[in-house]
Write a protein that holds these residues in place. Structure first.
Motif, PDB file in Angstrom:
ATOM      1  N   VAL A  35       0.838  -1.196   0.000  1.00 53.17           N
ATOM      2  CA  VAL A  35       0.000   0.000   0.000  1.00 53.17           C
ATOM      3  C   VAL A  35       0.876   1.250   0.000  1.00 53.17           C
ATOM      4  CG1 VAL A  35      -1.751   1.294   1.262  1.00 53.17           C
ATOM      5  CG2 VAL A  35      -1.841  -1.214   1.206  1.00 53.17           C
ATOM      6  N   GLN A  36       0.744   2.054  -1.032  1.00 56.96           N
ATOM      7  CA  GLN A  36       1.483   3.306  -1.139  1.00 56.96           C
ATOM      8  C   GLN A  36       0.573   4.532  -1.065  1.00 56.96           C
ATOM      9  OE1 GLN A  36       5.017   3.379  -1.440  1.00 56.96           O
ATOM     10  NE2 GLN A  36       4.635   1.248  -0.871  1.00 56.96           N
ATOM     11  N   PHE A  37      -0.711   4.336  -1.328  1.00 50.50           N
ATOM     12  CA  PHE A  37      -1.661   5.455  -1.333  1.00 50.50           C
ATOM     13  C   PHE A  37      -2.994   5.012  -0.742  1.00 50.50           C
ATOM     14  CE2 PHE A  37       0.993   5.744  -5.189  1.00 50.50           C
ATOM     15  CZ  PHE A  37       1.688   6.900  -4.902  1.00 50.50           C
ATOM     16  N   VAL A  38      -3.760   6.016  -0.294  1.00 56.62           N
ATOM     17  CA  VAL A  38      -5.155   5.807   0.084  1.00 56.62           C
ATOM     18  C   VAL A  38      -5.980   6.754  -0.783  1.00 56.62           C
ATOM     19  CG1 VAL A  38      -6.880   5.872   1.902  1.00 56.62           C
ATOM     20  CG2 VAL A  38      -4.518   5.254   2.450  1.00 56.62           C
ATOM     21  N   VAL A  39      -6.957   6.219  -1.490  1.00 53.75           N
ATOM     22  CA  VAL A  39      -7.767   7.014  -2.406  1.00 53.75           C
ATOM     23  C   VAL A  39      -9.173   7.153  -1.834  1.00 53.75           C
ATOM     24  CG1 VAL A  39      -8.614   7.256  -4.761  1.00 53.75           C
ATOM     25  CG2 VAL A  39      -6.412   6.127  -4.349  1.00 53.75           C
ATOM     26  N   LEU A  96      -3.570   2.642 -10.105  1.00 52.64           N
ATOM     27  CA  LEU A  96      -3.341   2.606  -8.661  1.00 52.64           C
ATOM     28  C   LEU A  96      -4.109   1.532  -7.901  1.00 52.64           C
ATOM     29  CD1 LEU A  96      -1.817   5.230  -9.287  1.00 52.64           C
ATOM     30  CD2 LEU A  96      -2.745   6.161  -7.172  1.00 52.64           C
ATOM     31  N   SER A  99      -1.713  -0.541  -5.895  1.00 50.36           N
ATOM     32  CA  SER A  99      -0.851   0.027  -4.858  1.00 50.36           C
ATOM     33  C   SER A  99      -1.601   0.934  -3.896  1.00 50.36           C
ATOM     34  CB  SER A  99       0.297   0.819  -5.511  1.00 50.36           C
ATOM     35  OG  SER A  99      -0.209   1.840  -6.357  1.00 50.36           O
ATOM     36  N   SER A 100      -2.896   0.758  -3.786  1.00 52.60           N
ATOM     37  CA  SER A 100      -3.660   1.679  -2.939  1.00 52.60           C
ATOM     38  C   SER A 100      -4.763   0.963  -2.179  1.00 52.60           C
ATOM     39  CB  SER A 100      -4.283   2.790  -3.796  1.00 52.60           C
ATOM     40  OG  SER A 100      -5.262   2.252  -4.676  1.00 52.60           O
ATOM     41  N   ALA A 148       0.331  10.675   0.882  1.00 52.70           N
ATOM     42  CA  ALA A 148      -0.213   9.419   0.356  1.00 52.70           C
ATOM     43  C   ALA A 148      -1.737   9.407   0.285  1.00 52.70           C
ATOM     44  CB  ALA A 148       0.257   8.248   1.222  1.00 52.70           C
TER      45      ALA A 148
END
Length: 259
Positions: A35-39, A96, A99-100, A148
């Motif tokens: 996990v690199q991002f939270v959308v 994404l 990775s999110s 992020a």
């Protein structure tokens, strides 16, 4: 001969079924979270319809947060990929979903009136309170930096507007979850940029530094306007017309430390 071959085959199958032993005594230091991002999204639907779409349809998210009461539903394990981002890009990463973590908030989004005015729906305080608790937990566990946490409109500005201009990003900043421009510095830079507005190329470069995917064409084209509007919706929601004005320049320069 046949009994011998049968016994040999059974022995080989038994060996394959057991498989080789996996040694887990060693752990590499060169790793981090998937996990690199939270959308963040809104659902454009009520709770029953949101649950149906996110569990029975072709889209999904890791979490769904109701409005009243602000129940948090976990729909997809964080170790698995949910289908919430679509064609997207942020800070050089594309698509994404892989990775999110996707978080959907139950919110109708907007409605257009007969006069052409667009009316947006607010977020209940208890819903944002629940979101902040969830985000703090995710950020801690995955060791994510403040940059992020992004909007769907950040990673796909040409086709998405959620979570919209009434989403309270400043509350997330006050909770220490995202960066926020210093008001004093913004005012100082606004006075400077009001006298001499930077070029379109400058705006494109600064937006790219924020993380947006944008062509450095030097021209105020449709893509640039949509990206500017996405940035304004987050940091200046009172007016997100896509115009590269002095206040937008001051916000960008303050956040990027380039003023």
């Amino acid at each position: 001969m046949r009994p011998f071959l049968l016994l040999l085959t059974l022995a080989l199958l038994a060996g394959c079924a057991g498989g080789p032993r996996i040694d887990t005594r060693y752990t590499s230091r060169a790793q981090d979270s998937r996990v690199q991002f939270v959308v963040l999204h809104y659902t454009s639907e009520d709770l029953p319809r949101s649950l149906q779409l996110l569990t029975r349809g072709e889209v999904s998210s890791h979490y769904l947060i109701g409005s009243r009461p602000a129940t948090i539903y976990r729909l997809v394990d964080e170790n698995r990929r949910a289908w919430h981002a679509g064609q997207s890009q942020w800070r050089g990463r594309t698509w994404l979903n892989a990775s999110s973590i996707g978080i959907e908030l139950v919110n109708p989004g907007y409605r257009d009136t007969a006069t052409g005015q667009r009316l947006w729906y607010p977020y209940p305080r208890e819903q944002i309170d629940a979101l902040i608790v969830l985000l703090k937990d995710i950020v801690r566990r995955h060791r994510l930096p403040p940059e992020a946490i992004v909007a769907h409109s950040d990673i796909a500005p040409l086709r998405k507007v959620d979570p919209g201009p009434l989403f309270p990003w400043k509350r997330l900043a006050e909770a220490g979850l995202i960066p926020w421009p210093d008001a004093t510095r913004v005012a100082q830079l606004h006075n400077r940029f009001a006298v001499a507005l930077p070029s379109i190329g400058w705006f494109q470069e600064q937006l790219e530094r924020q993380g947006y995917a944008i062509n450095r064409s030097g021209v105020l084209d449709a893509q640039t306007r949509r990206v500017i509007a996405a940035f304004q919706m987050k940091y200046r929601p009172a007016r997100f017309d896509g115009e590269p004005d002095a206040e937008t320049a001051a916000l960008l320069a303050t956040l990027n430390g380039s003023g």
